[in-house]
Design a protein around this motif. Structure first.
Motif, short mmCIF file in Angstrom:
data_model
loop_
_atom_site.label_atom_id
_atom_site.label_comp_id
_atom_site.label_asym_id
_atom_site.label_seq_id
_atom_site.Cartn_x
_atom_site.Cartn_y
_atom_site.Cartn_z
N MET A 60 31.30 -18.64 30.79
CA MET A 60 32.16 -17.61 31.38
C MET A 60 33.52 -18.20 31.76
O MET A 60 34.56 -17.61 31.45
CB MET A 60 31.48 -17.02 32.63
N ALA A 61 33.52 -19.34 32.42
CA ALA A 61 34.76 -19.98 32.85
C ALA A 61 35.60 -20.41 31.64
O ALA A 61 36.83 -20.25 31.65
CB ALA A 61 34.46 -21.17 33.75
N VAL A 109 28.28 -9.29 28.30
CA VAL A 109 29.67 -9.62 28.61
C VAL A 109 30.49 -9.71 27.32
O VAL A 109 31.58 -9.16 27.22
CB VAL A 109 29.76 -10.95 29.41
N CYS A 110 29.95 -10.40 26.33
CA CYS A 110 30.64 -10.56 25.05
C CYS A 110 30.89 -9.21 24.38
O CYS A 110 31.97 -8.97 23.83
CB CYS A 110 29.84 -11.46 24.12
N ASP A 111 29.90 -8.34 24.41
CA ASP A 111 30.07 -7.00 23.82
C ASP A 111 31.13 -6.21 24.57
O ASP A 111 31.99 -5.59 23.95
CB ASP A 111 28.75 -6.24 23.84
N GLU A 127 34.57 -7.84 23.89
CA GLU A 127 34.84 -8.10 22.47
C GLU A 127 35.15 -9.58 22.20
O GLU A 127 36.12 -9.93 21.53
CB GLU A 127 35.96 -7.20 21.96
N VAL A 128 34.29 -10.44 22.72
CA VAL A 128 34.40 -11.88 22.47
C VAL A 128 34.04 -12.10 21.00
O VAL A 128 33.01 -11.62 20.53
CB VAL A 128 33.47 -12.68 23.40
N PRO A 129 34.88 -12.82 20.26
CA PRO A 129 34.60 -13.04 18.83
C PRO A 129 33.26 -13.76 18.63
O PRO A 129 32.86 -14.58 19.46
CB PRO A 129 35.76 -13.94 18.38
N PRO A 130 32.60 -13.47 17.52
CA PRO A 130 31.29 -14.06 17.25
C PRO A 130 31.24 -15.57 17.31
O PRO A 130 30.24 -16.15 17.74
CB PRO A 130 30.95 -13.55 15.84
#
Length: 64
Positions: A10-11, A53-55, A58-61
């Motif tokens: 996360m950080a 969180v990623c979804d 929109e954190v890249p794969p």
């Protein structure tokens, strides 16, 4: 995934201050309308929370 690894991810992704604020204040519908901290306290696996969180952000794969 260990909670310490989750917190580091996360950080690394959002910056330490934003990650802490997000974990405490941002409510995710995919976590049952809970914050990250509430979901962790409720026993939701850190890996599942990281996916949510990623979804949501929109954190890249390649960084998931």
């Amino acid at each position: 995934m260990r909670i310490t690894v989750f917190r580091k991810m996360m950080a690394d992704e959002f910056g330490e201050i934003r990650a802490d604020m997000m974990a405490r204040d941002h409510v995710f519908s995919s976590l049952g309308s809970r914050t990250v901290d509430q979901a962790l306290e409720a026993g939701v696996p850190a890996k599942e929370i990281w996916r949510a969180v990623c979804d949501a952000f929109e954190v890249p794969p390649d960084r998931r």
